[in-house]
Write a protein that holds these residues in place. Structure first.
Motif, PDB file in Angstrom:
ATOM      1  N   LEU A 139     -31.006  26.412  12.441  1.00  0.00           N
ATOM      2  CA  LEU A 139     -30.406  25.211  13.028  1.00  0.00           C
ATOM      3  C   LEU A 139     -31.196  24.302  13.732  1.00  0.00           C
ATOM      4  O   LEU A 139     -32.295  24.598  14.274  1.00  0.00           O
ATOM      5  CB  LEU A 139     -29.567  26.021  14.177  1.00  0.00           C
ATOM      6  CG  LEU A 139     -28.540  27.146  13.722  1.00  0.00           C
ATOM      7  CD1 LEU A 139     -28.064  27.691  15.139  1.00  0.00           C
ATOM      8  CD2 LEU A 139     -27.301  26.510  12.818  1.00  0.00           C
ATOM      9  N   GLY A 140     -30.915  22.976  13.857  1.00  0.00           N
ATOM     10  CA  GLY A 140     -31.701  22.067  14.131  1.00  0.00           C
ATOM     11  C   GLY A 140     -30.945  20.872  14.901  1.00  0.00           C
ATOM     12  O   GLY A 140     -29.953  20.940  15.168  1.00  0.00           O
ATOM     13  N   ARG A 141     -31.880  19.983  15.534  1.00  0.00           N
ATOM     14  CA  ARG A 141     -31.462  18.679  16.239  1.00  0.00           C
ATOM     15  C   ARG A 141     -32.239  17.554  15.431  1.00  0.00           C
ATOM     16  O   ARG A 141     -33.142  17.910  15.094  1.00  0.00           O
ATOM     17  CB  ARG A 141     -31.211  18.755  17.609  1.00  0.00           C
ATOM     18  CG  ARG A 141     -30.639  20.118  18.062  1.00  0.00           C
ATOM     19  CD  ARG A 141     -30.606  19.643  19.684  1.00  0.00           C
ATOM     20  NE  ARG A 141     -31.779  19.074  20.540  1.00  0.00           N
ATOM     21  CZ  ARG A 141     -32.132  20.011  21.403  1.00  0.00           C
ATOM     22  NH1 ARG A 141     -31.818  20.878  22.042  1.00  0.00           N
ATOM     23  NH2 ARG A 141     -33.598  19.574  21.843  1.00  0.00           N
ATOM     24  N   TYR A 162     -23.849  27.456  19.439  1.00  0.00           N
ATOM     25  CA  TYR A 162     -24.967  26.678  18.891  1.00  0.00           C
ATOM     26  C   TYR A 162     -24.748  25.655  18.800  1.00  0.00           C
ATOM     27  O   TYR A 162     -25.157  24.315  19.157  1.00  0.00           O
ATOM     28  CB  TYR A 162     -25.932  27.131  17.831  1.00  0.00           C
ATOM     29  CG  TYR A 162     -26.996  28.298  18.032  1.00  0.00           C
ATOM     30  CD1 TYR A 162     -28.104  27.955  18.780  1.00  0.00           C
ATOM     31  CD2 TYR A 162     -26.567  29.586  17.856  1.00  0.00           C
ATOM     32  CE1 TYR A 162     -28.997  28.892  19.187  1.00  0.00           C
ATOM     33  CE2 TYR A 162     -27.350  30.581  18.156  1.00  0.00           C
ATOM     34  CZ  TYR A 162     -28.655  30.278  18.789  1.00  0.00           C
ATOM     35  OH  TYR A 162     -29.496  31.341  19.184  1.00  0.00           O
ATOM     36  N   PHE A 173     -26.884  22.086  18.377  1.00  0.00           N
ATOM     37  CA  PHE A 173     -27.686  22.450  17.200  1.00  0.00           C
ATOM     38  C   PHE A 173     -26.761  22.227  15.820  1.00  0.00           C
ATOM     39  O   PHE A 173     -25.492  22.544  15.929  1.00  0.00           O
ATOM     40  CB  PHE A 173     -28.095  23.699  17.414  1.00  0.00           C
ATOM     41  CG  PHE A 173     -29.281  23.714  18.075  1.00  0.00           C
ATOM     42  CD1 PHE A 173     -30.668  23.608  17.892  1.00  0.00           C
ATOM     43  CD2 PHE A 173     -29.037  24.005  19.667  1.00  0.00           C
ATOM     44  CE1 PHE A 173     -31.573  23.672  18.835  1.00  0.00           C
ATOM     45  CE2 PHE A 173     -29.851  24.153  20.551  1.00  0.00           C
ATOM     46  CZ  PHE A 173     -31.373  23.709  20.126  1.00  0.00           C
ATOM     47  N   GLY A 196     -31.445  22.317  10.252  1.00  0.00           N
ATOM     48  CA  GLY A 196     -32.527  23.320  10.362  1.00  0.00           C
ATOM     49  C   GLY A 196     -33.797  23.030   9.519  1.00  0.00           C
ATOM     50  O   GLY A 196     -33.671  22.460   8.485  1.00  0.00           O
TER      51      GLY A 196
END
Length: 177
Positions: A21-23, A113, A118, A123
């Motif tokens: 997961l990311g931003r 998340y 996220f 990700g």
């Protein structure tokens, strides 16, 4: 991000610690990571998140086959607690009846998340899988979604219940599981 360079003779391997997961503020990843990607001929990932057929097959293998259901496999108090937690998300218990407990736990963690900003589409693994395919670099899986889900699906009922319990505890404490 954490990145290591491993050399052996004329071979160089870059190991990048990644998350699923990311931003958007994680990108671009920086010159060291960019240089390593550019120098790489192959991108090896835990599993290829862009392979939707594999992802869907793995998920379908992680659900109960009728007449089995979550309700038949969870103790009453845990089922009631899960139902209350699902209500917070506007999800009726019936929507997750086919999921095994570990998949419900993963789903709930994903909701938390997402609330924290996220996104699985951001990700690190997704980023490099898409980029490698766009750049014509081969993507190699070290594992597979099917293998991961089979492992989780084959955990004992008690272990899956514990996983769900820990996830619910984390949510109640306001912690991301």
């Amino acid at each position: 991000p954490l990145i290591w360079e491993v050399r052996s003779g004329s071979n160089v391997v870059y190991l990048l610690g990644s998350i699923h997961l990311g931003r958007s503020d994680m990108y671009p990843m920086g010159p060291v990571v960019e240089k390593a990607y550019q120098a790489s001929k192959i991108v090896a990932l835990e599993a290829d998140p862009t392979d939707q057929e594999s992802v869907m097959a793995a998920i379908s293998a992680s659900i109960y086959q009728p007449p089995e259901s979550l309700q038949k496999n969870l103790p009453g108090p845990l089922l009631a607690r899960l139902s209350r937690t699902l209500e917070r998300y506007g999800i009726p218990l019936e929507q997750v009846q086919a999921m095994k407990p570990f998949l419900v736990a993963i789903t709930l963690a994903s909701f938390e998340y997402a609330k924290a900003g996220f996104d699985p589409s951001l990700g690190v693994d997704m980023h490099f899988a898409r980029r490698a395919k766009q750049d014509g670099k081969p993507v190699v899986e070290l594992e597979s979604f099917g293998g991961q889900m089979a492992l989780m699906s084959n955990l004992s009922g008690g272990l899956q219940e514990s996983m769900l319990q820990v996830t619910l505890d984390s949510i109640d404490k306001g912690e991301i599981p």
